[in-house]
Scaffold this motif. Structure first.
Motif, PDB file in Angstrom:
ATOM      1  N   ALA A 131      36.803  33.791  43.765  1.00 26.15           N
ATOM      2  CA  ALA A 131      36.286  32.738  43.246  1.00 26.15           C
ATOM      3  C   ALA A 131      35.507  33.215  42.007  1.00 26.15           C
ATOM      4  CB  ALA A 131      35.381  32.318  44.273  1.00 26.15           C
ATOM      5  N   SER A 132      35.010  34.276  41.957  1.00 25.59           N
ATOM      6  CA  SER A 132      34.541  34.762  40.456  1.00 25.59           C
ATOM      7  C   SER A 132      35.530  34.930  39.409  1.00 25.59           C
ATOM      8  CB  SER A 132      33.748  35.988  40.722  1.00 25.59           C
ATOM      9  OG  SER A 132      32.960  36.456  39.558  1.00 25.59           O
ATOM     10  N   HIS A 133      36.541  35.302  39.712  1.00 26.71           N
ATOM     11  CA  HIS A 133      37.660  35.433  38.469  1.00 26.71           C
ATOM     12  C   HIS A 133      38.181  34.299  38.246  1.00 26.71           C
ATOM     13  CE1 HIS A 133      41.861  36.174  37.466  1.00 26.71           C
ATOM     14  NE2 HIS A 133      41.463  36.866  36.549  1.00 26.71           N
ATOM     15  N   GLY A 134      38.091  33.240  39.297  1.00 25.26           N
ATOM     16  CA  GLY A 134      38.530  32.074  38.615  1.00 25.26           C
ATOM     17  C   GLY A 134      37.745  31.140  37.943  1.00 25.26           C
ATOM     18  N   ASN A 135      36.470  31.502  38.016  1.00 27.52           N
ATOM     19  CA  ASN A 135      35.458  30.813  37.336  1.00 27.52           C
ATOM     20  C   ASN A 135      35.068  31.545  36.080  1.00 27.52           C
ATOM     21  OD1 ASN A 135      35.059  28.507  39.144  1.00 27.52           O
ATOM     22  ND2 ASN A 135      33.674  29.753  40.214  1.00 27.52           N
ATOM     23  N   SER A 136      34.800  32.711  36.038  1.00 26.64           N
ATOM     24  CA  SER A 136      34.179  33.499  34.866  1.00 26.64           C
ATOM     25  C   SER A 136      34.573  34.875  34.654  1.00 26.64           C
ATOM     26  CB  SER A 136      32.816  33.375  34.849  1.00 26.64           C
ATOM     27  OG  SER A 136      32.264  33.905  35.955  1.00 26.64           O
ATOM     28  N   GLY A 137      35.408  35.293  35.817  1.00 27.11           N
ATOM     29  CA  GLY A 137      35.906  36.905  35.579  1.00 27.11           C
ATOM     30  C   GLY A 137      36.914  37.184  34.673  1.00 27.11           C
ATOM     31  N   SER A 138      37.338  38.376  34.679  1.00 26.32           N
ATOM     32  CA  SER A 138      38.403  38.830  33.909  1.00 26.32           C
ATOM     33  C   SER A 138      38.815  40.073  34.460  1.00 26.32           C
ATOM     34  CB  SER A 138      38.064  39.336  32.368  1.00 26.32           C
ATOM     35  OG  SER A 138      37.047  40.040  32.628  1.00 26.32           O
ATOM     36  N   ALA A 139      40.461  40.243  34.675  1.00 25.58           N
ATOM     37  CA  ALA A 139      41.175  41.155  35.289  1.00 25.58           C
ATOM     38  C   ALA A 139      42.278  41.417  34.503  1.00 25.58           C
ATOM     39  CB  ALA A 139      41.360  40.943  36.843  1.00 25.58           C
ATOM     40  N   GLU A 140      42.777  42.559  34.541  1.00 23.06           N
ATOM     41  CA  GLU A 140      44.198  43.055  34.008  1.00 23.06           C
ATOM     42  C   GLU A 140      45.289  43.593  35.077  1.00 23.06           C
ATOM     43  OE1 GLU A 140      45.176  42.550  30.898  1.00 23.06           O
ATOM     44  OE2 GLU A 140      43.370  41.666  30.404  1.00 23.06           O
ATOM     45  N   GLY A 172      56.137  61.476  39.247  1.00 19.91           N
ATOM     46  CA  GLY A 172      54.660  61.158  39.731  1.00 19.91           C
ATOM     47  C   GLY A 172      54.059  59.751  38.811  1.00 19.91           C
ATOM     48  N   MET A 173      53.276  59.384  39.463  1.00 20.28           N
ATOM     49  CA  MET A 173      52.473  58.343  38.525  1.00 20.28           C
ATOM     50  C   MET A 173      51.031  58.254  38.643  1.00 20.28           C
ATOM     51  SD  MET A 173      52.974  54.500  40.593  1.00 20.28           S
ATOM     52  CE  MET A 173      51.723  54.372  42.058  1.00 20.28           C
ATOM     53  N   CYS A 174      50.454  57.718  37.661  1.00 23.29           N
ATOM     54  CA  CYS A 174      48.809  57.787  37.422  1.00 23.29           C
ATOM     55  C   CYS A 174      48.635  56.357  37.244  1.00 23.29           C
ATOM     56  CB  CYS A 174      48.302  58.593  36.569  1.00 23.29           C
ATOM     57  SG  CYS A 174      46.625  58.745  36.433  1.00 23.29           S
ATOM     58  N   THR A 175      47.700  55.424  37.951  1.00 18.97           N
ATOM     59  CA  THR A 175      47.694  54.343  37.618  1.00 18.97           C
ATOM     60  C   THR A 175      46.250  53.650  37.802  1.00 18.97           C
ATOM     61  OG1 THR A 175      48.583  52.049  38.396  1.00 18.97           O
ATOM     62  CG2 THR A 175      48.110  53.281  40.142  1.00 18.97           C
ATOM     63  N   GLY A 176      45.816  52.464  37.463  1.00 13.37           N
ATOM     64  CA  GLY A 176      44.488  52.292  37.380  1.00 13.37           C
ATOM     65  C   GLY A 176      44.394  50.498  37.255  1.00 13.37           C
ATOM     66  N   TYR A 177      43.344  49.974  37.618  1.00 11.28           N
ATOM     67  CA  TYR A 177      42.941  48.616  37.790  1.00 11.28           C
ATOM     68  C   TYR A 177      41.680  48.253  37.031  1.00 11.28           C
ATOM     69  CZ  TYR A 177      46.444  48.527  41.445  1.00 11.28           C
ATOM     70  OH  TYR A 177      47.630  49.090  42.366  1.00 11.28           O
ATOM     71  N   LEU A 178      41.401  47.204  36.408  1.00 13.85           N
ATOM     72  CA  LEU A 178      40.042  46.840  35.963  1.00 13.85           C
ATOM     73  C   LEU A 178      39.824  45.424  36.461  1.00 13.85           C
ATOM     74  CD1 LEU A 178      39.805  48.530  32.584  1.00 13.85           C
ATOM     75  CD2 LEU A 178      38.650  49.294  34.665  1.00 13.85           C
ATOM     76  N   ALA A 179      38.590  44.904  36.741  1.00 11.97           N
ATOM     77  CA  ALA A 179      38.223  43.756  36.820  1.00 11.97           C
ATOM     78  C   ALA A 179      36.417  43.669  36.690  1.00 11.97           C
ATOM     79  CB  ALA A 179      38.375  43.185  38.348  1.00 11.97           C
ATOM     80  N   ILE A 180      36.123  42.660  35.958  1.00 11.52           N
ATOM     81  CA  ILE A 180      34.560  42.112  35.762  1.00 11.52           C
ATOM     82  C   ILE A 180      34.690  40.981  36.612  1.00 11.52           C
ATOM     83  CG2 ILE A 180      32.805  41.440  34.347  1.00 11.52           C
ATOM     84  CD1 ILE A 180      34.294  43.019  32.036  1.00 11.52           C
ATOM     85  N   LEU A 181      33.507  40.854  37.455  1.00 12.84           N
ATOM     86  CA  LEU A 181      33.187  39.754  38.481  1.00 12.84           C
ATOM     87  C   LEU A 181      31.980  39.247  38.444  1.00 12.84           C
ATOM     88  CD1 LEU A 181      35.052  41.122  41.664  1.00 12.84           C
ATOM     89  CD2 LEU A 181      36.079  39.425  39.582  1.00 12.84           C
ATOM     90  N   PRO A 182      31.558  38.673  37.161  1.00 11.29           N
ATOM     91  CA  PRO A 182      29.932  38.323  37.126  1.00 11.29           C
ATOM     92  C   PRO A 182      29.518  37.643  38.194  1.00 11.29           C
ATOM     93  CG  PRO A 182      31.385  37.594  35.260  1.00 11.29           C
ATOM     94  CD  PRO A 182      32.413  37.968  36.396  1.00 11.29           C
ATOM     95  N   GLU A 183      29.862  36.715  38.994  1.00 12.23           N
ATOM     96  CA  GLU A 183      29.250  35.924  40.189  1.00 12.23           C
ATOM     97  C   GLU A 183      29.240  36.879  41.311  1.00 12.23           C
ATOM     98  OE1 GLU A 183      31.434  32.473  41.049  1.00 12.23           O
ATOM     99  OE2 GLU A 183      31.333  31.533  38.834  1.00 12.23           O
ATOM    100  N   VAL A 184      30.044  37.977  41.457  1.00  9.08           N
ATOM    101  CA  VAL A 184      29.666  38.923  42.449  1.00  9.08           C
ATOM    102  C   VAL A 184      28.610  39.803  42.032  1.00  9.08           C
ATOM    103  CG1 VAL A 184      30.831  40.665  43.587  1.00  9.08           C
ATOM    104  CG2 VAL A 184      31.874  38.760  43.213  1.00  9.08           C
ATOM    105  N   GLY A 185      28.681  40.139  40.718  1.00 12.49           N
ATOM    106  CA  GLY A 185      27.660  41.181  40.100  1.00 12.49           C
ATOM    107  C   GLY A 185      28.211  42.457  39.791  1.00 12.49           C
ATOM    108  N   GLY A 211      42.794  33.052  42.190  1.00 16.99           N
ATOM    109  CA  GLY A 211      41.450  32.695  41.702  1.00 16.99           C
ATOM    110  C   GLY A 211      41.404  31.218  41.430  1.00 16.99           C
ATOM    111  N   GLU A 212      42.275  30.539  40.738  1.00 16.57           N
ATOM    112  CA  GLU A 212      42.237  29.305  40.313  1.00 16.57           C
ATOM    113  C   GLU A 212      42.264  28.256  41.764  1.00 16.57           C
ATOM    114  OE1 GLU A 212      44.309  29.420  35.859  1.00 16.57           O
ATOM    115  OE2 GLU A 212      45.417  29.540  37.799  1.00 16.57           O
ATOM    116  N   VAL A 213      43.011  28.801  42.665  1.00 14.75           N
ATOM    117  CA  VAL A 213      42.947  27.984  43.818  1.00 14.75           C
ATOM    118  C   VAL A 213      41.574  28.234  44.466  1.00 14.75           C
ATOM    119  CG1 VAL A 213      44.348  27.577  46.002  1.00 14.75           C
ATOM    120  CG2 VAL A 213      45.476  28.135  43.897  1.00 14.75           C
ATOM    121  N   VAL A 214      41.180  29.446  44.886  1.00 12.12           N
ATOM    122  CA  VAL A 214      39.933  29.655  45.359  1.00 12.12           C
ATOM    123  C   VAL A 214      39.039  28.913  44.894  1.00 12.12           C
ATOM    124  CG1 VAL A 214      38.422  31.336  46.320  1.00 12.12           C
ATOM    125  CG2 VAL A 214      41.131  31.944  46.359  1.00 12.12           C
ATOM    126  N   ALA A 215      38.880  28.994  43.546  1.00  7.64           N
ATOM    127  CA  ALA A 215      37.807  28.454  42.884  1.00  7.64           C
ATOM    128  C   ALA A 215      37.678  26.707  42.722  1.00  7.64           C
ATOM    129  CB  ALA A 215      37.685  28.847  41.430  1.00  7.64           C
TER     130      ALA A 215
END
Length: 332
Positions: free
Chosen positions: A30-39, A51-64, A272-276
């Motif tokens: 819901a936070s991502h659907g409203n105001s967050g960002s993720a890649e 082998g592989m090295c992998t990573g994810y990022l997200a900013i969730l303002p409403e979660v904190g 996130g668009e559906v959840v929000a």
């Protein structure tokens, strides 16, 4: 120096139930659907050693919270270690470093269950699970918290594995859980289909999928992974975790795109668009819906934030010191 709370996997293992993880991940999307960002994940591949090295990022303002998830697999190691740095989304201060091993199947199961809750029929009572490993177990455990399944059928190519899975969950759930002799038998008349495999080819035939079914697919995280048929993608209301991820590495979606069955506009909405509430989910009882879950920082950061808060309240963890970047600069 900055005190950062280091939380071991065993300290986190009992801090949240499967249902709580679903609630936490719901707030994250819901936070991502409203105001967050993720890649989508960044994946770097090595050929020698493989082998592989992998990573994810997200900013969730409403979660904190904000942060990421990184791990390496292969390279001669026989296992994987999941590191999760967590930051306060308002101050930017690093607050915790989590060992993500115990939370991994819970948060992955939770986002799959969230897809079920948003897209499956409310009266869904029959579930098919294709796959019998850790991810399949996490998916069913979480999905059973959002729908009251009466019947569950599991199929895995190895009879011993599907029988063991069925026996475990027949005791754990109120539903009648049994092993199926084929994927077609498993999904016959199913309201919810969960695919959690490492398959390179579709694990069921499109014509076997009943009208009105919902599919949560969690094994399509690479162009070569085509866990569900491209024809199913083409006739479904298709919702990925991230639109950009679908175009990057969602195997069946890309296969349908390459085959001319769909175009890029076939993505109905991000989860996130559906959840929000910005986009509808299911709109009729007879439509096919698909949630394509390949893994993002959204569910990871959301679950980690609530685990961190609960651990901090209970006095768990060990403070470790990080040097602020400003203290690394000198005039010498």
């Amino acid at each position: 120096m900055t005190d950062v709370l280091f939380l071991r996997s065993d300290e986190l293992a009992d801090l949240g139930t499967a249902a709580e993880y679903v609630d936490w991940v719901r707030e994250g999307y819901a936070s991502h659907g409203n105001s967050g960002s993720a890649e989508p994940r960044t994946k770097l591949v090595s050929g020698d050693p493989p082998g592989m090295c992998t990573g994810y990022l997200a900013i969730l303002p409403e979660v904190g919270g904000m942060g990421g998830y990184t791990y390496a697999a292969g390279f001669g190691d026989e296992d994987v270690h999941l590191a999760l740095p967590l930051f306060d989304a308002e101050s930017g201060r690093m607050v915790a470093m989590l060992d993500g091993a115990s939370m991994n199947p819970f948060k992955t199961g939770a986002v799959g269950a969230l897809g079920v809750d948003e897209l499956a029929r409310e009266d869904a009572s029959t579930c098919a699970v294709i796959g019998s490993g850790t991810q399949a177990r996490g998916q069913l455990r979480a999905a059973a918290t959002v729908r009251d399944f009466e019947t569950v059928r599991v199929y895995s190519p190895t009879e011993e594995n599907r029988e063991a899975f069925a026996e475990t969950f027949d005791e754990r759930l109120d539903a009648d859980v049994s092993a199926a002799d084929s994927s077609g038998d498993a999904i016959a008349d199913a309201d919810v289909v969960i695919t959690a495999t490492k398959a390179s080819d579709p694990v069921f035939h499109d014509h076997e999928l009943p009208d009105g079914a919902h599919v949560t697919a969690v094994g399509q995280y690479d162009r070569g992974k085509q866990e569900i048929p491209p024809e199913t993608v083409a006739r479904a209301t298709y919702v990925p975790d991230l639109r950009e991820r679908a175009l990057q590495d969602a195997g069946a979606f890309l296969h349908a795109l390459d085959g001319g069955l769909i175009d890029e506009d076939h993505v109905h909405a991000e989860l996130g668009e559906v959840v929000a509430g910005h986009e509808p989910g299911r709109t009729s009882d007879d439509e096919i819906t698909v949630f394509d879950s390949g893994g993002t920082g959204i569910e990871t950061v959301a679950a980690a934030w609530y685990l961190y808060q609960r651990a901090d309240e209970q006095g768990l963890g060990e403070p470790i010191e990080f040097t602020p970047g400003s203290q690394a600069w000198t005039d010498e």
